[in-house]
Design a protein around this motif. Structure first.
Motif, short mmCIF file in Angstrom:
data_model
loop_
_atom_site.label_atom_id
_atom_site.label_comp_id
_atom_site.label_asym_id
_atom_site.label_seq_id
_atom_site.Cartn_x
_atom_site.Cartn_y
_atom_site.Cartn_z
N ALA A 9 42.96 22.05 34.02
CA ALA A 9 43.35 22.19 32.63
C ALA A 9 42.69 23.38 31.97
O ALA A 9 43.26 24.03 31.11
CB ALA A 9 43.00 20.90 31.87
N LYS A 10 41.44 23.64 32.38
CA LYS A 10 40.68 24.71 31.74
C LYS A 10 40.84 26.06 32.43
O LYS A 10 40.34 27.07 31.93
CB LYS A 10 39.20 24.34 31.71
CG LYS A 10 38.88 23.11 30.87
CD LYS A 10 37.38 22.82 30.89
CE LYS A 10 37.05 21.59 30.08
NZ LYS A 10 35.59 21.28 30.12
N ALA A 11 41.47 26.09 33.59
CA ALA A 11 41.64 27.35 34.31
C ALA A 11 42.39 28.37 33.46
O ALA A 11 43.31 28.01 32.70
CB ALA A 11 42.38 27.10 35.62
N LYS A 12 41.99 29.62 33.57
CA LYS A 12 42.62 30.68 32.81
C LYS A 12 43.48 31.54 33.73
O LYS A 12 43.21 31.66 34.91
CB LYS A 12 41.55 31.56 32.14
CG LYS A 12 40.71 30.84 31.12
CD LYS A 12 39.69 31.78 30.51
CE LYS A 12 38.82 31.07 29.47
NZ LYS A 12 37.80 31.99 28.88
N THR A 13 44.51 32.11 33.16
CA THR A 13 45.36 33.02 33.93
C THR A 13 45.17 34.44 33.43
O THR A 13 44.85 34.68 32.26
CB THR A 13 46.85 32.63 33.82
OG1 THR A 13 47.24 32.69 32.45
CG2 THR A 13 47.08 31.24 34.37
N GLY A 14 45.36 35.38 34.34
CA GLY A 14 45.27 36.79 34.01
C GLY A 14 46.10 37.56 35.01
O GLY A 14 46.93 36.98 35.72
N THR A 15 45.88 38.86 35.08
CA THR A 15 46.63 39.68 36.03
C THR A 15 45.67 40.56 36.82
O THR A 15 44.55 40.84 36.39
CB THR A 15 47.66 40.57 35.31
OG1 THR A 15 46.97 41.43 34.38
CG2 THR A 15 48.69 39.73 34.59
N HIS A 16 46.15 40.99 37.98
CA HIS A 16 45.37 41.88 38.85
C HIS A 16 46.33 42.88 39.47
O HIS A 16 47.45 42.53 39.85
CB HIS A 16 44.67 41.07 39.93
CG HIS A 16 43.86 41.91 40.88
ND1 HIS A 16 42.75 42.61 40.48
CD2 HIS A 16 44.02 42.17 42.20
CE1 HIS A 16 42.25 43.26 41.52
NE2 HIS A 16 43.00 43.01 42.57
N THR A 17 45.90 44.13 39.56
CA THR A 17 46.71 45.15 40.21
C THR A 17 45.94 45.68 41.43
O THR A 17 44.83 46.18 41.29
CB THR A 17 47.03 46.32 39.26
OG1 THR A 17 45.81 46.81 38.70
CG2 THR A 17 47.95 45.88 38.16
N ALA A 18 46.54 45.55 42.59
CA ALA A 18 45.89 46.05 43.81
C ALA A 18 46.91 46.42 44.87
O ALA A 18 46.75 47.42 45.56
CB ALA A 18 44.93 45.01 44.36
N ARG A 19 47.96 45.63 44.98
CA ARG A 19 48.89 45.83 46.09
C ARG A 19 50.06 46.72 45.66
O ARG A 19 50.65 46.54 44.61
CB ARG A 19 49.39 44.47 46.58
CG ARG A 19 48.24 43.59 47.07
CD ARG A 19 48.74 42.38 47.79
NE ARG A 19 49.63 41.58 46.97
CZ ARG A 19 50.46 40.65 47.46
NH1 ARG A 19 50.52 40.45 48.75
NH2 ARG A 19 51.22 39.94 46.65
N PHE A 20 50.36 47.66 46.53
CA PHE A 20 51.39 48.64 46.21
C PHE A 20 52.19 48.97 47.46
O PHE A 20 51.88 48.51 48.56
CB PHE A 20 50.77 49.91 45.61
CG PHE A 20 49.70 50.55 46.47
CD1 PHE A 20 50.02 51.56 47.37
CD2 PHE A 20 48.38 50.13 46.38
CE1 PHE A 20 49.03 52.13 48.16
CE2 PHE A 20 47.38 50.72 47.16
CZ PHE A 20 47.72 51.72 48.05
N GLY A 21 53.23 49.76 47.29
CA GLY A 21 54.06 50.17 48.42
C GLY A 21 53.88 51.64 48.69
O GLY A 21 53.81 52.44 47.77
N GLU A 22 53.83 51.99 49.96
CA GLU A 22 53.57 53.38 50.33
C GLU A 22 54.49 53.80 51.47
O GLU A 22 54.88 52.99 52.31
CB GLU A 22 52.11 53.52 50.76
CG GLU A 22 51.69 54.94 51.09
CD GLU A 22 50.23 55.01 51.53
OE1 GLU A 22 49.40 55.44 50.71
OE2 GLU A 22 49.95 54.65 52.68
N ILE A 23 54.86 55.06 51.47
CA ILE A 23 55.64 55.68 52.55
C ILE A 23 54.88 56.92 53.00
O ILE A 23 54.26 57.60 52.19
CB ILE A 23 57.05 56.07 52.07
CG1 ILE A 23 57.84 54.84 51.67
CG2 ILE A 23 57.80 56.84 53.15
CD1 ILE A 23 59.20 55.15 51.06
#
Length: 496
Positions: A306-320
Motif C-alpha cells: 500500500a505504501k510503495a511508491k512508483t516512479g520512472t527510470h531511464t536506462a534501456r535503449f535501442g542501438e544499431i
C-alpha cells in the motif's frame, strides 16, 4: 582459447553439448527473444536492419543469403556491474560461452565512475561462428564523490546476489567435474544466465534512496537500485547505418541526433559507427521506506504494498551499429589525432563535429583499400587462391605480399573491427541518462590514469587484458603464415 580454464591453465574437457560456440549462439538467441518481449522497439530495430540490408544487397545484385552467417546472428550487448565479485563471476560465465576480456575502457574520461572490458570470442573460428560481445563495466566506488552515497551504494550492493545457486553450482561443476555435465545442464545454464540480464520493474530501494543516488550520478542509481544487471541494449549490425538512422526517424523513433564514430560517406568503412533511440522512461515500483514492525507477515506485506511508491527510470535503449575494418596502431593514432583535432576545431568554430570530422578525414585518412593496406593503416586477412602455388614457383624463397596479390596467388579482405570506441560508447550512454542531453556536446578527450586502473581490473579478473590491436595483428599474422604454408614460401613480407 574457446573453453574455460582451470587454475592450472589447462582447459577442462567439456562434453559436445557444451561447445562454447554452440552455447553462445543459444544464449544470444534466447537473450534476443527475451529483450524483444521486454522492449518491443528492439524488434522494430531488427526489422529496420533487415529492410535496410535487403535494400543494400539488392542494389549490389545479391541477397541476404550472400551475407556471412555471423552477420545475421551478430549482436552486442552492454551490462553494468556493481562489485568486483560480480565481475569475477560474470567472467567465469562468459568464458563458458567462449568469450574473453579484450581491451580496457576507462569511462572516467567522460565523467562516468566506471571502467571495464569487452567479453568476446578471440579466434577466427569462434568469431566466424558468432561474434557476440558484451561491453561490461563495473562501478568504481572510489570515484563516487559523496561519502554517504558511496557508503549507501556499497552497502546495498553487498546484499545483492545476481547469480542463482543453480548457476553457481554449474560454474563450479565445469571447473571440477566437466565430464559430468549433461545437455539438461546446458539448458539450465541458459535459463539461469538469462536471469542476470532480465529487467525488473521493482527496485530494491525506496524512491528517496534512488533519487539520492541518481543525483550523484544516474549510472550509480542504475547499477545499485535493481536486483539484476539488466542488459541496457542489444545491438544488431547493419550494412548502412545512415540509412538505418533515416529509417528510425521516418518511423517516429526518438533517434539520437548524431551517429557516433568515424564520419560517414566513406567507401572504406573503418572501426565502428553507432546510433540509438533514446532510453525508455519505464515505470518502476520502489519499496516502502518505513514499514510496520508489528503485525503478521501478511499484514506487513500488505502495508508495504500500500505504501510503495512508483516512479520512472531511464536506462534501456535501442542501438544499431555498422562495423568497419580493424585499424593498426598507426591507423588508430591517425584516427585519434583527427578526432582530437576535430573536437577542438568544432568547439572553436561552433560547428557540428560530424561535419568537421568529415572534412578532416577526407583530406588525411585514405579511402582506398589498396592504399590503406600499403600504408599499413588497416589489418587484412590473407588467403591463398586455388591454383596459387603454380603462380609463385619462380618467385624464390621469400616474397612480399603485394607481389603475390598482383600475381593472383593471394586474395585479401579487411579484418572486421570487433571492439568499441570509448568516446563513442560514452556518447551513446550520455544520450540515455534521462537528462535531456544528446551526448553530442561537451566532448573532450581527457588523460586518465589508465595504467594504474587497467592493472586494477586485470588483478580483479586474474588475467592480463589483451589489447584489441594485438589480437588483430595476431589474426593477420596467422593468415600470412597459412599463405606461406599453402604456397610453399619460406617468408612473406608486408608492405608496412
Amino acid at each position: 582459447m574457446s573453453a574455460p580454464t582451470k587454475q592450472n591453465g589447462t582447459a577442462p574437457c567439456l562434453p559436445p553439448s557444451w561447445d562454447p560456440d554452440h552455447l553462445r549462439t543459444r544464449f544470444v538467441s534466447a537473450l534476443s527473444a527475451m529483450y524483444r518481449a521486454e522492449v518491443p522497439l528492439y524488434g522494430s530495430l531488427v526489422d529496420i536492419v533487415r529492410d535496410v540490408d535487403a535494400s543494400v544487397l539488392a542494389a549490389r545484385g545479391s541477397s541476404s543469403s550472400s551475407l556471412p552467417v555471423r552477420h545475421q546472428l551478430e549482436r552486442h550487448g552492454a551490462i553494468r556491474l556493481g562489485t568486483e565479485a560480480e565481475m569475477r563471476t560474470i567472467a567465469r560465465l562468459f568464458s563458458l560461452l567462449g568469450m574473453h576480456p579484450v581491451g580496457y575502457y576507462d569511462l572516467k574520461m567522460v565523467g562516468f565512475p566506471l571502467h571495464g572490458t569487452a567479453f568476446r570470442p578471440t579466434t577466427a573460428k569462434a568469431l566466424s561462428a558468432n561474434p557476440f560481445r558484451v561491453f561490461t563495466t563495473v562501478l568504481r566506488a572510489d570515484l563516487i564523490a559523496s561519502p554517504s552515497v558511496r557508503k549507501t551504494a556499497t552497502s546495498l550492493l553487498a546484499q545483492r546476489e545476481l547469480f542463482s545457486p543453480r548457476l553457481r553450482a554449474l560454474l563450479a561443476q565445469t571447473e571440477t567435474a566437466p565430464s559430468t555435465l549433461t545437455p539438461a545442464d546446458a539448458d539450465d545454464l541458459i535459463i539461469e544466465s538469462l536471469r542476470i540480464f532480465k529487467w525488473h520493474s521493482r527496485a530494491t530501494v525506496p524512491l528517496e534512496t534512488y533519487l539520492a543516488l541518481k543525483r550523484e550520478h544516474p549510472m550509480v542509481a542504475d547499477i545499485v537500485c535493481f536486483p539484476s544487471a539488466h542488459i541496457n541494449h542489444l545491438t544488431p549490425r547493419t550494412l548502412d547505418i545512415d540509412a538505418a538512422q533515416a529509417a528510425m526517424i521516418a518511423r517516429g523513433l526518438p533517434a539520437k541526433e548524431c551517429i557516433e564514430g568515424p564520419p560517414g560517406g566513406r567507401k572504406c568503412e573503418i572501426l565502428l559507427r553507432q546510433t540509438s533511440f533514446k532510453a525508455l522512461e519505464e515505470r518502476v515500483v520502489f519499496v516502502d521506506e518505513s514499514s510496520s514492525s508489528s503485525g503478521s507477515e501478511g499484514e506487513e506485506n500488505g502495508a508495504r504494498k500500500a505504501k510503495a511508491k512508483t516512479g520512472t527510470h531511464t536506462a534501456r535503449f535501442g542501438e544499431i551499429e555498422q562495423r568497419g575494418a580493424a585499424v593498426t596502431r598507426k591507423g588508430r593514432e591517425l584516427y585519434d589525432r583527427l578526432l582530437a583535432g576535430g573536437i577542438g576545431k568544432a568547439a572553436e568554430e561552433g560547428r557540428e563535429l560530424a561535419e568537421v570530422l568529415g572534412e578532416m578525414f577526407q583530406k588525411e585518412y585514405p579511402d582506398e583499400w589498396d592504399e590503406l593496406r600499403v600504408r599499413g593503416l588497416v589489418y587484412f586477412r590473407y588467403r591463398d587462391v586455388e591454383g596459387g602455388r603454380g603462380k609463385v614457383t619462380a618467385l624464390g624463397g621469400e616474397v612480399d605480399m603485394e607481389t603475390l596479390l598482383e600475381a593472383g596467388a593471394v586474395e585479401c579482405e579487411p579484418i572486421t573491427y570487433e571492439d568499441f570506441l570509448p568516446l563513442s560508447a560514452a556518447g551513446i550512454f550520455a544520450s540515455n541518462l534521462g537528462d535531456g542531453s544528446d551526448g553530442s556536446t561537451e566532448r573532450k578527450l581527457q588523460k586518465t590514469e589508465q595504467g594504474r586502473s587497467r592493472a586494477e581490473l586485470e588483478a580483479l579478473l586474474g588475467c592480463e587484458i589483451p589489447s584489441e590491436i594485438d589480437l588483430y595483428e595476431k589474426l593477420q599474422t596467422e593468415s600470412v603464415k597459412e599463405c606461406e604454408e599453402a604456397l610453399g614460401i619460406s617468408g612473406i613480407t608486408l608492405a608496412a
